[in-house]
Scaffold this motif. Structure first.
Motif, PDB file in Angstrom:
ATOM      1  N   GLY A   1      56.000  29.615  49.268  1.00 25.93           N
ATOM      2  CA  GLY A   1      56.061  29.198  50.629  1.00 25.93           C
ATOM      3  C   GLY A   1      55.772  27.918  51.149  1.00 25.93           C
ATOM      4  O   GLY A   1      56.392  27.205  52.078  1.00 25.93           O
ATOM      5  N   TYR A   2      54.451  27.370  50.841  1.00 21.77           N
ATOM      6  CA  TYR A   2      54.156  26.008  51.016  1.00 21.77           C
ATOM      7  C   TYR A   2      55.052  24.839  50.386  1.00 21.77           C
ATOM      8  O   TYR A   2      55.545  23.872  51.194  1.00 21.77           O
ATOM      9  CB  TYR A   2      52.796  25.760  50.355  1.00 21.77           C
ATOM     10  CG  TYR A   2      52.078  24.579  50.895  1.00 21.77           C
ATOM     11  CD1 TYR A   2      51.415  24.376  51.960  1.00 21.77           C
ATOM     12  CD2 TYR A   2      52.307  23.438  50.300  1.00 21.77           C
ATOM     13  CE1 TYR A   2      50.574  23.596  52.210  1.00 21.77           C
ATOM     14  CE2 TYR A   2      51.500  22.250  50.462  1.00 21.77           C
ATOM     15  CZ  TYR A   2      50.975  22.222  51.474  1.00 21.77           C
ATOM     16  OH  TYR A   2      50.096  21.121  52.005  1.00 21.77           O
ATOM     17  N   GLY A   3      55.489  25.331  49.194  1.00 23.39           N
ATOM     18  CA  GLY A   3      56.482  24.246  48.742  1.00 23.39           C
ATOM     19  C   GLY A   3      57.957  24.127  49.307  1.00 23.39           C
ATOM     20  O   GLY A   3      58.395  23.305  49.483  1.00 23.39           O
ATOM     21  N   ILE A   4      58.537  25.353  49.746  1.00 23.66           N
ATOM     22  CA  ILE A   4      59.824  25.491  50.280  1.00 23.66           C
ATOM     23  C   ILE A   4      59.874  24.698  51.602  1.00 23.66           C
ATOM     24  O   ILE A   4      60.580  24.048  52.080  1.00 23.66           O
ATOM     25  CB  ILE A   4      60.274  26.924  50.411  1.00 23.66           C
ATOM     26  CG1 ILE A   4      60.389  27.286  49.205  1.00 23.66           C
ATOM     27  CG2 ILE A   4      61.406  27.039  51.421  1.00 23.66           C
ATOM     28  CD1 ILE A   4      61.612  26.638  48.253  1.00 23.66           C
TER      29      ILE A   4
ATOM     30  N   VAL B   1      61.923  21.368  52.361  1.00 26.76           N
ATOM     31  CA  VAL B   1      63.000  21.733  53.042  1.00 26.76           C
ATOM     32  C   VAL B   1      62.933  21.172  54.593  1.00 26.76           C
ATOM     33  O   VAL B   1      63.824  20.766  55.101  1.00 26.76           O
ATOM     34  CB  VAL B   1      63.696  23.134  52.945  1.00 26.76           C
ATOM     35  CG1 VAL B   1      64.804  23.291  54.070  1.00 26.76           C
ATOM     36  CG2 VAL B   1      63.892  23.315  51.557  1.00 26.76           C
ATOM     37  N   ILE B   2      61.678  21.697  55.005  1.00 27.95           N
ATOM     38  CA  ILE B   2      61.559  21.664  56.546  1.00 27.95           C
ATOM     39  C   ILE B   2      60.829  20.344  56.904  1.00 27.95           C
ATOM     40  O   ILE B   2      61.323  19.380  57.528  1.00 27.95           O
ATOM     41  CB  ILE B   2      60.869  22.638  57.316  1.00 27.95           C
ATOM     42  CG1 ILE B   2      61.788  23.702  56.777  1.00 27.95           C
ATOM     43  CG2 ILE B   2      60.483  22.701  58.725  1.00 27.95           C
ATOM     44  CD1 ILE B   2      61.207  25.303  57.027  1.00 27.95           C
ATOM     45  N   SER B   3      59.341  20.101  56.565  1.00 30.49           N
ATOM     46  CA  SER B   3      58.649  19.012  56.852  1.00 30.49           C
ATOM     47  C   SER B   3      57.481  19.152  56.019  1.00 30.49           C
ATOM     48  O   SER B   3      57.013  20.076  55.763  1.00 30.49           O
ATOM     49  CB  SER B   3      58.214  19.136  58.437  1.00 30.49           C
ATOM     50  OG  SER B   3      57.433  18.294  58.903  1.00 30.49           O
ATOM     51  N   ASP B   4      56.973  17.841  56.103  1.00 28.63           N
ATOM     52  CA  ASP B   4      55.428  17.633  55.294  1.00 28.63           C
ATOM     53  C   ASP B   4      54.507  18.333  56.269  1.00 28.63           C
ATOM     54  O   ASP B   4      54.721  18.220  57.405  1.00 28.63           O
ATOM     55  CB  ASP B   4      55.238  16.035  55.152  1.00 28.63           C
ATOM     56  CG  ASP B   4      56.039  15.540  54.080  1.00 28.63           C
ATOM     57  OD1 ASP B   4      56.556  16.202  53.376  1.00 28.63           O
ATOM     58  OD2 ASP B   4      56.175  14.273  54.298  1.00 28.63           O
ATOM     59  N   ILE B   5      53.298  18.825  55.887  1.00 29.06           N
ATOM     60  CA  ILE B   5      52.510  19.541  56.626  1.00 29.06           C
ATOM     61  C   ILE B   5      51.364  18.360  56.947  1.00 29.06           C
ATOM     62  O   ILE B   5      50.592  18.095  56.030  1.00 29.06           O
ATOM     63  CB  ILE B   5      51.598  20.702  55.765  1.00 29.06           C
ATOM     64  CG1 ILE B   5      52.920  21.746  55.523  1.00 29.06           C
ATOM     65  CG2 ILE B   5      50.688  21.369  56.652  1.00 29.06           C
ATOM     66  CD1 ILE B   5      52.341  22.986  54.810  1.00 29.06           C
TER      67      ILE B   5
ATOM     68  N   ARG C   1      68.889  23.736  57.612  1.00 31.42           N
ATOM     69  CA  ARG C   1      67.765  23.790  56.841  1.00 31.42           C
ATOM     70  C   ARG C   1      66.500  24.774  57.195  1.00 31.42           C
ATOM     71  O   ARG C   1      65.892  25.343  56.696  1.00 31.42           O
ATOM     72  CB  ARG C   1      67.299  22.407  56.774  1.00 31.42           C
ATOM     73  CG  ARG C   1      66.137  21.754  57.618  1.00 31.42           C
ATOM     74  CD  ARG C   1      65.843  20.309  57.489  1.00 31.42           C
ATOM     75  NE  ARG C   1      64.851  19.896  58.088  1.00 31.42           N
ATOM     76  CZ  ARG C   1      65.039  19.738  59.422  1.00 31.42           C
ATOM     77  NH1 ARG C   1      65.881  20.138  60.123  1.00 31.42           N
ATOM     78  NH2 ARG C   1      63.757  19.284  60.335  1.00 31.42           N
ATOM     79  N   LEU C   2      66.468  24.897  58.930  1.00 28.64           N
ATOM     80  CA  LEU C   2      65.681  25.696  59.452  1.00 28.64           C
ATOM     81  C   LEU C   2      65.413  26.999  59.006  1.00 28.64           C
ATOM     82  O   LEU C   2      64.679  27.921  59.427  1.00 28.64           O
ATOM     83  CB  LEU C   2      65.644  25.507  60.947  1.00 28.64           C
ATOM     84  CG  LEU C   2      65.071  24.208  61.439  1.00 28.64           C
ATOM     85  CD1 LEU C   2      65.208  24.029  62.911  1.00 28.64           C
ATOM     86  CD2 LEU C   2      63.857  23.455  60.930  1.00 28.64           C
ATOM     87  N   VAL C   3      66.746  27.657  58.427  1.00 29.71           N
ATOM     88  CA  VAL C   3      66.900  28.889  58.250  1.00 29.71           C
ATOM     89  C   VAL C   3      65.767  29.217  57.015  1.00 29.71           C
ATOM     90  O   VAL C   3      65.636  30.316  56.786  1.00 29.71           O
ATOM     91  CB  VAL C   3      68.451  29.266  57.807  1.00 29.71           C
ATOM     92  CG1 VAL C   3      68.639  28.777  56.533  1.00 29.71           C
ATOM     93  CG2 VAL C   3      68.619  30.701  57.754  1.00 29.71           C
ATOM     94  N   SER C   4      65.587  28.313  56.299  1.00 25.37           N
ATOM     95  CA  SER C   4      64.373  28.373  55.333  1.00 25.37           C
ATOM     96  C   SER C   4      63.084  28.819  55.728  1.00 25.37           C
ATOM     97  O   SER C   4      62.282  29.170  55.033  1.00 25.37           O
ATOM     98  CB  SER C   4      64.456  27.069  54.358  1.00 25.37           C
ATOM     99  OG  SER C   4      63.879  26.196  54.894  1.00 25.37           O
ATOM    100  N   VAL C   5      62.947  28.852  57.067  1.00 28.88           N
ATOM    101  CA  VAL C   5      61.566  29.330  57.546  1.00 28.88           C
ATOM    102  C   VAL C   5      61.376  30.852  57.258  1.00 28.88           C
ATOM    103  O   VAL C   5      60.286  31.328  57.167  1.00 28.88           O
ATOM    104  CB  VAL C   5      61.406  28.980  59.082  1.00 28.88           C
ATOM    105  CG1 VAL C   5      60.427  29.893  59.937  1.00 28.88           C
ATOM    106  CG2 VAL C   5      61.364  27.631  59.488  1.00 28.88           C
ATOM    107  N   LEU C   6      62.639  31.492  57.283  1.00 29.00           N
ATOM    108  CA  LEU C   6      62.600  33.039  56.860  1.00 29.00           C
ATOM    109  C   LEU C   6      61.756  33.165  55.606  1.00 29.00           C
ATOM    110  O   LEU C   6      60.728  33.957  55.523  1.00 29.00           O
ATOM    111  CB  LEU C   6      63.799  33.619  57.102  1.00 29.00           C
ATOM    112  CG  LEU C   6      63.897  35.092  56.616  1.00 29.00           C
ATOM    113  CD1 LEU C   6      63.049  35.757  57.719  1.00 29.00           C
ATOM    114  CD2 LEU C   6      65.200  35.651  56.523  1.00 29.00           C
TER     115      LEU C   6
ATOM    116  N   SER D   1      58.620  17.532  44.980  1.00 30.91           N
ATOM    117  CA  SER D   1      60.372  17.668  44.498  1.00 30.91           C
ATOM    118  C   SER D   1      60.392  19.124  44.002  1.00 30.91           C
ATOM    119  O   SER D   1      59.199  19.901  44.035  1.00 30.91           O
ATOM    120  CB  SER D   1      60.303  16.614  43.404  1.00 30.91           C
ATOM    121  OG  SER D   1      59.648  17.175  42.068  1.00 30.91           O
ATOM    122  N   LEU D   2      61.582  19.548  43.710  1.00 32.85           N
ATOM    123  CA  LEU D   2      61.824  20.837  43.178  1.00 32.85           C
ATOM    124  C   LEU D   2      61.141  21.237  41.944  1.00 32.85           C
ATOM    125  O   LEU D   2      60.698  22.050  41.433  1.00 32.85           O
ATOM    126  CB  LEU D   2      63.307  21.210  43.282  1.00 32.85           C
ATOM    127  CG  LEU D   2      63.801  22.420  43.181  1.00 32.85           C
ATOM    128  CD1 LEU D   2      63.287  23.424  44.297  1.00 32.85           C
ATOM    129  CD2 LEU D   2      65.318  22.760  43.219  1.00 32.85           C
TER     130      LEU D   2
END
Length: 175
Positions: free
Chosen positions: A86-89, A93-97, A18-23, A116-117
């Motif tokens: 960017g914030y939503g993805i 996918v990664i983590s809450d801020i 899932r960390l690939v979504s950092v890009l 949610s999406l």
């Protein structure tokens, strides 16, 4: 003791993938900064043209000047859409801020809260519709109304913009 079955290893790999979504997160945030800079450049250019007109120099006509101002606003709105994306993805996918929850007052925490999406899609749709309204407004400023057909097209465009704004308001519960 952790199990080392192939299923466990595969699931762990999938979870880390899932960390690939950092890009896309980083690229949309950089795109947002780029749009904010472009918008600021447009606004500065409009202010320079206004200064030329005030001091007696030959600057752009007022419709072109207003178009430049609106163009800057359009860049800002697109920058906001990229920021929300960017914030939503990241949140989905990664983590809450965590910093948002610790430093912001309760009433502001939900400003960019995306759980949610569907929420992400709704917020992006609203911002994109606003960007389209701004772009249409920019185009309509210089639209020639020199015939009955052009007048009808102009009126239809205004009605569609008003309808779009009304739909956005309804999506927020502003009846």
């Amino acid at each position: 003791m952790k199990r080392r079955s192939p299923e466990f290893v595969f699931e762990r790999l999938i979870w880390r993938f899932r960390l690939v979504s950092v890009l896309p997160v980083v690229m949309s945030l950089l795109g947002s900064v780029n749009c904010f800079l472009l918008g600021t450049a447009e606004e500065v250019r409009a202010m320079q043209e206004l200064f030329k007109q005030i001091t007696g120099g030959h600057g752009e006509h007022s419709t072109e000047l207003i178009g430049t101002l609106i163009g800057g606003i359009d860049y800002y709105v697109i920058g906001i859409a990229l920021l929300i994306f960017g914030y939503g993805i990241y949140e989905l996918v990664i983590s809450d801020i965590d910093d948002r929850n610790e430093t912001m007052p309760e009433r502001r925490r939900n400003l960019l809260s995306i759980d949610s999406l569907d929420t992400l899609k709704q917020k992006l749709t609203n911002v994109i519709v606003v960007a389209l309204i701004v772009s249409a407004f920019k185009t309509m400023i210089s639209f020639p109304v020199d015939s009955m057909a052009n007048l009808l097209q102009f009126c239809a465009s205004v009605m569609l913009l008003a309808f779009s704004a009304w739909l956005i308001g309804r999506s927020h519960g502003d009846h």
